[in-house]
Design an enzyme around this catalytic site. Structure first.
Site, PDB file in Angstrom:
ATOM      1  N   ARG A 242     -12.530   2.187 -10.258  1.00  0.00           N
ATOM      2  CA  ARG A 242     -12.929   2.046 -11.592  1.00  0.00           C
ATOM      3  C   ARG A 242     -13.913   1.525 -11.842  1.00  0.00           C
ATOM      4  O   ARG A 242     -14.774   1.744 -12.752  1.00  0.00           O
ATOM      5  CB  ARG A 242     -11.554   1.229 -12.234  1.00  0.00           C
ATOM      6  CG  ARG A 242     -11.395   0.150 -11.813  1.00  0.00           C
ATOM      7  CD  ARG A 242     -10.148  -0.417 -12.214  1.00  0.00           C
ATOM      8  NE  ARG A 242      -8.683   0.370 -11.430  1.00  0.00           N
ATOM      9  CZ  ARG A 242      -7.505  -0.105 -11.562  1.00  0.00           C
ATOM     10  NH1 ARG A 242      -7.213  -0.721 -12.661  1.00  0.00           N
ATOM     11  NH2 ARG A 242      -6.651   0.736 -10.872  1.00  0.00           N
TER      12      ARG A 242
ATOM     13  N   LYS B  48      -5.894  -2.931   2.587  1.00  0.00           N
ATOM     14  CA  LYS B  48      -4.534  -2.044   2.621  1.00  0.00           C
ATOM     15  C   LYS B  48      -3.838  -2.003   4.186  1.00  0.00           C
ATOM     16  O   LYS B  48      -4.669  -2.227   5.054  1.00  0.00           O
ATOM     17  CB  LYS B  48      -5.128  -0.671   2.799  1.00  0.00           C
ATOM     18  CG  LYS B  48      -5.887  -0.218   1.197  1.00  0.00           C
ATOM     19  CD  LYS B  48      -6.354   1.238   1.321  1.00  0.00           C
ATOM     20  CE  LYS B  48      -6.724   1.953   0.313  1.00  0.00           C
ATOM     21  NZ  LYS B  48      -5.913   1.752  -1.134  1.00  0.00           N
TER      22      LYS B  48
ATOM     23  N   LYS C  23     -15.559  10.179  -8.351  1.00  0.00           N
ATOM     24  CA  LYS C  23     -15.417   8.997  -7.614  1.00  0.00           C
ATOM     25  C   LYS C  23     -16.121   9.070  -6.054  1.00  0.00           C
ATOM     26  O   LYS C  23     -15.576  10.148  -5.429  1.00  0.00           O
ATOM     27  CB  LYS C  23     -14.297   8.351  -7.487  1.00  0.00           C
ATOM     28  CG  LYS C  23     -13.886   7.424  -6.435  1.00  0.00           C
ATOM     29  CD  LYS C  23     -12.544   6.731  -6.519  1.00  0.00           C
ATOM     30  CE  LYS C  23     -11.999   5.753  -5.433  1.00  0.00           C
ATOM     31  NZ  LYS C  23     -10.817   5.148  -5.745  1.00  0.00           N
TER      32      LYS C  23
ATOM     33  N   GLU D 154     -11.405  -0.585  -6.517  1.00  0.00           N
ATOM     34  CA  GLU D 154     -12.718  -0.495  -6.841  1.00  0.00           C
ATOM     35  C   GLU D 154     -13.284   0.932  -7.485  1.00  0.00           C
ATOM     36  O   GLU D 154     -14.446   0.935  -7.884  1.00  0.00           O
ATOM     37  CB  GLU D 154     -13.233  -0.294  -5.041  1.00  0.00           C
ATOM     38  CG  GLU D 154     -13.401   1.002  -4.534  1.00  0.00           C
ATOM     39  CD  GLU D 154     -11.755   1.506  -4.343  1.00  0.00           C
ATOM     40  OE1 GLU D 154     -10.710   0.740  -4.553  1.00  0.00           O
ATOM     41  OE2 GLU D 154     -11.431   2.715  -4.183  1.00  0.00           O
TER      42      GLU D 154
ATOM     43  N   ASP E  59      -9.300  -3.561  -4.096  1.00  0.00           N
ATOM     44  CA  ASP E  59      -8.719  -2.316  -3.761  1.00  0.00           C
ATOM     45  C   ASP E  59      -8.843  -1.438  -5.022  1.00  0.00           C
ATOM     46  O   ASP E  59      -8.455  -0.360  -5.012  1.00  0.00           O
ATOM     47  CB  ASP E  59      -7.397  -2.400  -3.220  1.00  0.00           C
ATOM     48  CG  ASP E  59      -6.963  -1.137  -2.518  1.00  0.00           C
ATOM     49  OD1 ASP E  59      -7.813  -0.279  -2.255  1.00  0.00           O
ATOM     50  OD2 ASP E  59      -5.749  -0.959  -2.059  1.00  0.00           O
TER      51      ASP E  59
ATOM     52  N   ASP F 112     -11.176   9.235  -0.172  1.00  0.00           N
ATOM     53  CA  ASP F 112     -11.583   8.593  -1.678  1.00  0.00           C
ATOM     54  C   ASP F 112     -12.799   9.153  -2.053  1.00  0.00           C
ATOM     55  O   ASP F 112     -13.002   8.463  -3.110  1.00  0.00           O
ATOM     56  CB  ASP F 112     -11.304   7.016  -1.306  1.00  0.00           C
ATOM     57  CG  ASP F 112     -10.824   6.290  -2.511  1.00  0.00           C
ATOM     58  OD1 ASP F 112     -10.040   7.067  -3.263  1.00  0.00           O
ATOM     59  OD2 ASP F 112     -11.218   5.088  -2.429  1.00  0.00           O
TER      60      ASP F 112
END
Ligand code: BES
Ligand code: ZN
Ligand code: ZN
Length: 478
Positions: free
Chosen positions: A330, A255, A243, A328, A326, A266
């Site tokens: 997956r 968030k 990811k 996102e 949020d 992330d």
């Protein structure tokens, strides 16, 4: 750091590091002018992992001798050896020693060197330099047999440190395009093939989930694909998918400020995959072909950003109704997993900072491992133990799968409130048709809020070592 082999009688360093086992206090072979065992014991030094004891102003074999605890001899593991190496380099820097010597440690010399390299890591490219004569540790004397192999340790640590830097780079500098450029450099110097898809191509080919997540940012998405091919026969084909959300604001499901801080981490999964690519390109294991695949996007807010209730068809052919912008990770992974399966991989592993729920379940230092294959789990756990990285198997609870159903599309991207790490994994599973797939949720271990036993605050490079050792394990199978 420059390494050279040496021996006790020829030490030419400021500090000698000696490893001390818990309960073993005989240092007479060092021939010191002082009874170091007695001094250390008096100050409560027991040789536990994380303990150290410094003696200065000696005549021989070096002016400073430091005992570093490695725990009981019977418990010595890769992880404790690596931590000892980190502690040694931190101590050397504190004492401003530019040359250090290290003694051997029963078969764990490679892990010690790995620890030195990990401990020496710092991310200071954005600090305005002050005049400082100390240049850091430049030379390491290894008091090991000259046959000891340290090249593996240096290459692996370099991969881990590279992953750390990718995570640590601020999101105004590291975004999908620059991440792709960095991957291109890795491919160029490591002799890997490299394909990078830009937004137009992604759109044309139907990577609609990657495009949906990245729509709201001027920094448009990329799909990075590097391939390592061994010389000679290929007996295993592995896909590693990471990811790469270079910043996760949450999108319209924004968030809160405190949760948004550090969301440049992330892309930790992509950092692990690209760090592994760098290391594998250097180590060149036989028998295994490896595909490194990174979907990368920035999850931002704009008039054209994706919204709740939007429906998109993923590259794998199924449709998804957005219930939360949020969730996102997956989405971009679904497209990348579908793409990976077209490359003929037999084993597919994805890594992602996917859910806060995984951190709630397992804490900050443990990876949640989800898989449909017991043998793959065993191999990954074995690679984790050898790497000092903690993986814990989590269930793919079938009953929760229905929580992803919606009347308006083939699935939604949000499950029920409880078991969030599991429903995220079950969402990914809906895009996988292979018998050997594993998903590693690294939301906890990818980033550390404060200095930890292996490195400074920030990106940890977690996952690189496990992936590299996993691939090496397959290579050894022949
Ligand atoms: N990137 C986050 C997950 C995360 C949380 C990573 C903490 C690192 C530290 C992910 O995209 C996310 O926001 N997940 C949501 C999912 C939810 C909306 C179903 C979460 O965990 O709250
Ligand atoms: Zn998110
Ligand atoms: Zn995210």
């Amino acid at each position: 750091m420059q390494y050279k082999f040496s021996n006790f009688s020829e030490i030419d360093s400021n500090i000698l590091f000696v490893w001390a086992h818990e309960g073993e206090t005989d240092f007479s072979d060092l021939n010191l002018d002082v009874d170091i065992a007695k001094l250390a014991t008096n100050e409560g030094f027991k040789g536990k992992v994380g303990q150290k004891f410094v003696v200065r102003a000696l005549a021989k074999p070096a002016s400073t001798v430091v005992l570093v605890g490695v725990g009981a001899a019977a418990d010595l593991k890769a992880g404790s050896a690596r931590k000892a190496g980190v502690l040694a380099i931190r101590t050397a820097k504190k004492l401003r020693a530019s040359k250090i010597a290290i003694s051997n440690l029963g078969g764990y010399e490679s892990e010690l060197v790995e620890g030195l390299e990990l401990g020496n890591y710092h991310f200071d490219t954005h600090l305005t330099k002050e005049d400082d004569a100390f240049e850091g540790v430049v030379g390491v004397e290894l008091l090991f047999p000259e046959t000891t192999k340290i090249e593996h340790a240096k290459i692996l640590a370099d991969g881990i440190n590279y992953a750390r830097t990718l995570v640590n780079m601020p999101p105004n500098e590291l975004y999908p395009e620059s991440l792709a450029e960095s991957a291109r450099q890795i491919a160029k110097f490591g002799d890997l093939s490299c394909t990078i898809m830009e937004e137009k191509e992604l759109e044309k080919k139907g990577f609609n989930l990657i495009m949906a997540v990245g729509k709201g940012s001027v920094n448009q998405p990329r799909l990075i694909h590097l391939v390592y091919k061994p010389e000679g026969a290929v007996n295993h084909v592995v896909g590693l998918v990471g990811k790469g959300v270079t910043f996760d604001t949450g999108g319209y499901n924004i968030k809160p400020g405190a949760s948004m801080m550090n969301m440049h981490c992330d892309m930790g999964g992509s950092a692990a995959v690209l760090g592994a690519a760098k290391a594998i390109a250097g180590l060149r294991p036989e028998n295994v072909e490896v595909h490194f695949i990174v979907p990368t996007a920035e999850n931002a807010i704009a008039n054209n950003a994706f919204k709740p209730n939007d429906i998109f068809r993923g590259y794998g052919g199924k449709t998804v109704e957005i219930h939360n912008t949020d969730a996102e990770g997956r989405l971009i992974l679904a497209d990348a997993l579908a793409y990976a399966q077209e490359q003929g991989v037999e084993t597919l592993i994805d890594l992602a900072t996917l859910t806060g729920a995984a951190v709630v379940a397992l804490g900050e230092h443990t990876t949640g491992l989800f898989s449909n294959d017991d043998d793959l789990v065993a191999k990954l756990q074995d690679a984790g133990v050898k790497s000092g990285e903690d993986l814990w198997r989590m269930p793919l609870t079938e009953r929760l799968d229905a929580g992803l159903d919606t009347p308006f599309a083939d699935m939604k991207n949000l499950g029920p409130r409880w078991g969030g790490a599991i429903t995220a994994a079950l969402f990914l599973k809906r895009w996988v048709n292979l018998d050997a797939w594993a998903h590693l949720d690294i939301a906890g271990p990818a980033f550390t809020e404060s200095e930890d036993p292996l490195g400074p605050k920030g990106g940890t490079g977690h996952g690189v070592a496990t992936l590299v050792r996993f691939v090496e394990g397959l290579s050894e199978e022949g």
